[in-house]
Design a protein around this motif. Structure first.
Motif, mmCIF file in Angstrom:
data_model
loop_
_atom_site.group_PDB
_atom_site.id
_atom_site.type_symbol
_atom_site.label_atom_id
_atom_site.label_comp_id
_atom_site.label_asym_id
_atom_site.label_seq_id
_atom_site.Cartn_x
_atom_site.Cartn_y
_atom_site.Cartn_z
ATOM 1 N N UNK A 13 -0.651 -9.598 -10.351
ATOM 2 C CA UNK A 13 0.671 -9.311 -9.248
ATOM 3 C C UNK A 13 0.318 -8.650 -7.793
ATOM 4 N N UNK A 14 1.235 -8.341 -7.548
ATOM 5 C CA UNK A 14 0.367 -7.683 -5.808
ATOM 6 C C UNK A 14 1.247 -6.361 -5.465
ATOM 7 N N UNK A 15 0.983 -5.935 -6.800
ATOM 8 C CA UNK A 15 1.966 -4.829 -6.723
ATOM 9 C C UNK A 15 0.654 -3.905 -6.784
ATOM 10 N N UNK A 16 -0.765 -4.265 -7.373
ATOM 11 C CA UNK A 16 -1.707 -3.431 -7.624
ATOM 12 C C UNK A 16 -2.368 -3.414 -6.170
ATOM 13 N N UNK A 17 -2.809 -2.442 -5.890
ATOM 14 C CA UNK A 17 -3.871 -2.709 -4.498
ATOM 15 C C UNK A 17 -5.528 -2.782 -4.943
ATOM 16 N N UNK A 18 -6.348 -3.633 -4.496
ATOM 17 C CA UNK A 18 -7.524 -3.803 -4.932
ATOM 18 C C UNK A 18 -8.539 -2.825 -4.510
ATOM 19 N N UNK A 19 -8.792 -3.305 -3.481
ATOM 20 C CA UNK A 19 -9.965 -2.211 -2.846
ATOM 21 C C UNK A 19 -10.383 -2.840 -0.922
ATOM 22 N N UNK A 20 -10.975 -1.944 -0.133
ATOM 23 C CA UNK A 20 -11.440 -2.567 0.702
ATOM 24 C C UNK A 20 -12.415 -3.449 0.942
#
Length: 450
Positions: free
Chosen positions: A199-206
């Protein structure tokens, strides 16, 4: 003349080490010899750089190197490789000195070296391989490497030109190297039953190209899966050049170009090792999938990475991971969470020791998503190791685990570990710890006859 002195010195050291302990010294002779000739690796003769492959990246390089070596050797190829995992330039020098003649002549069909991602540019200067595989570039060994983008910035200007690149199609940093060469081979894994979303609470990466957000449609491993950048169009190809399909973990099987394979190890992150190795086998070694499939049934991975111990009627499933790497920890957590049977989870997450000063850093446990593990059928959690055990326990509590389900021990003494294992009803035990602790446990069982 310096080269010959260095080479003969290395060979003498190799003979002595072979007599004393064959399992040691994978860097030693190369390190000492290169004090005599710092350009030693460049001075070996008879090397066809078109037949040299470097395998680099954060995760999977040791396993992939061993698997490629096994496939090639099983198909009659003569290989030079650093299977001990000595992946700095000294390890390369050691491997070449062992394989060469007294005049430094190399006679082999292929040279396959696992190379440390930070030091690959240094190795490449002396041994300009024309084939490089990048498995992934992720968070790892923060004391030495900093963040993954630091490693990316060191590698990106080095790798390219006339080099044929084998790239993980589903890892954003790795895939972005596709602009560096006209010789790009991509490999990947089809979505399977163990794929997951966050879900959106876990950041991915740039995005490595434009620094905007990378979105993963799904993950096959943590940080690896079908992705796209919201801004610049950087994305995984819909289908990689070489793709593992029809992954069936229950049957321990998969398909590659319509050929069925037995899966030596039924964990999701191994699938990318399989895909990469098979791409190399066909492109570099001209080994067909059918020929490669015959080798899979006999493949044994680097000792100690996936092992099972039997202790007083209990099955202890040991998963060796890089403790400085949240992606591998997440994958192991996913494996445990996918097991519907009642289980005990033993987490021996330890202080990270790369160099002086030593330090305790538990960020990797806080980087991981634990909800599926917590919702699975866990009887008890056991957090052990000096210092970091309390951080591990806190991470579980933050995820909602009742304190009564957690035992803590600030030690790695095997007596304490086994006593906790004996205290649970279930015979299904999962264990994550450092390799030396596992070896002590193994010796303890052998000694006690249990």
């Amino acid at each position: 003349m310096k080269f010959y002195i260095a080479l003969w010195f290395a060979k003498i050291i190799n003979v002595i080490i072979n007599i004393v302990d064959k399992s040691r010294g994978s860097n030693f002779s190369g390190e000492k010899a290169m004090k005599i000739d710092p350009q030693m690796v460049a001075h070996f003769k008879g090397i066809d750089y078109a037949k040299v492959l470097f395998i680099t990246g954060t995760n999977g390089k040791s396993t992939t190197t061993n698997l490629v070596h096994h496939i090639f050797k099983s198909n009659g190829k003569k290989i030079i490789a650093n299977l001990e995992g000595a992946n700095l330039i000294y390890g390369v020098a050691t491997a070449l000195s062992k394989a060469s003649t007294l005049t430094g002549k190399i006679k082999a069909d292929y040279i396959i070296f696992e190379t440390d991602e930070r030091y690959l540019p240094l190795i490449y200067k002396q041994l300009p391989a024309e084939n490089i595989m990048i498995t992934n570039l992720q968070k790892d060994q923060v004391q030495r490497n900093g963040d993954p983008d630091f490693i990316y910035r060191k590698l990106f200007p080095t790798i390219g030109g006339n080099v044929r690149l084998f790239l993980n199609n589903e890892e954003p940093r790795t895939k972005s190297f596709d602009e560096n060469s006209d010789k790009i081979i991509t490999y990947g894994v089809e979505r399977h039953e163990e794929s997951f979303t966050k879900d959106g609470t876990y950041p991915t990466m740039a995005c490595p190209k434009c620094r905007h957000k990378i979105v993963f449609d799904y993950y096959n491993n943590d940080g690896v899966g079908k992705f796209h950048c919201v801004n610049c169009g950087h994305r995984s190809d819909d289908t990689a050049d070489y793709t593992v399909t029809d992954v069936n973990f229950a049957d321990r099987s998969f398909k590659f170009e319509d050929v069925s394979f037995n899966m030596p190890y039924d964990t999701p992150y191994m699938c990318y090792n399989y895909a990469g190795a098979l791409a190399v086998a066909k492109e570099l070694g001209d080994i067909s999938p059918a020929e490669a499939a015959k080798a899979f049934g006999e493949f044994k991975n680097v000792g100690g990475r996936f092992e099972i111990l039997k202790y007083k009627g209990k099955t202890i499933k040991y998963m060796r991971i890089k403790q400085e790497n949240p992606e591998t920890l997440q994958t192991c957590i996913n494996v445990m969470a996918a097991d519907p049977e009642k289980k005990m989870v033993c987490l021996g997450l330890c202080p990270l020791i790369d160099m002086i000063p030593h330090y305790a850093n538990s960020f990797y446990a806080f980087d991981c998503q634990l909800d599926k593990l917590v919702q699975s059928n866990v009887e008890k959690y056991f957090c052990f190791s000096d210092r970091v055990c309390y951080d591990t326990a806190n991470r579980l509590i933050y995820e909602g685990v009742d304190k009564s389900m957690i035992s803590i021990a600030d030690t790695e003494e095997v007596d304490t570990i086994f006593k906790e294992i004996e205290s649970v009803e279930t015979d299904n035990i999962y264990l994550i710890t450092w390799i030396h602790t596992f070896y002590y446990m193994k010796k303890y069982i052998e000694k006690e006859g249990r």
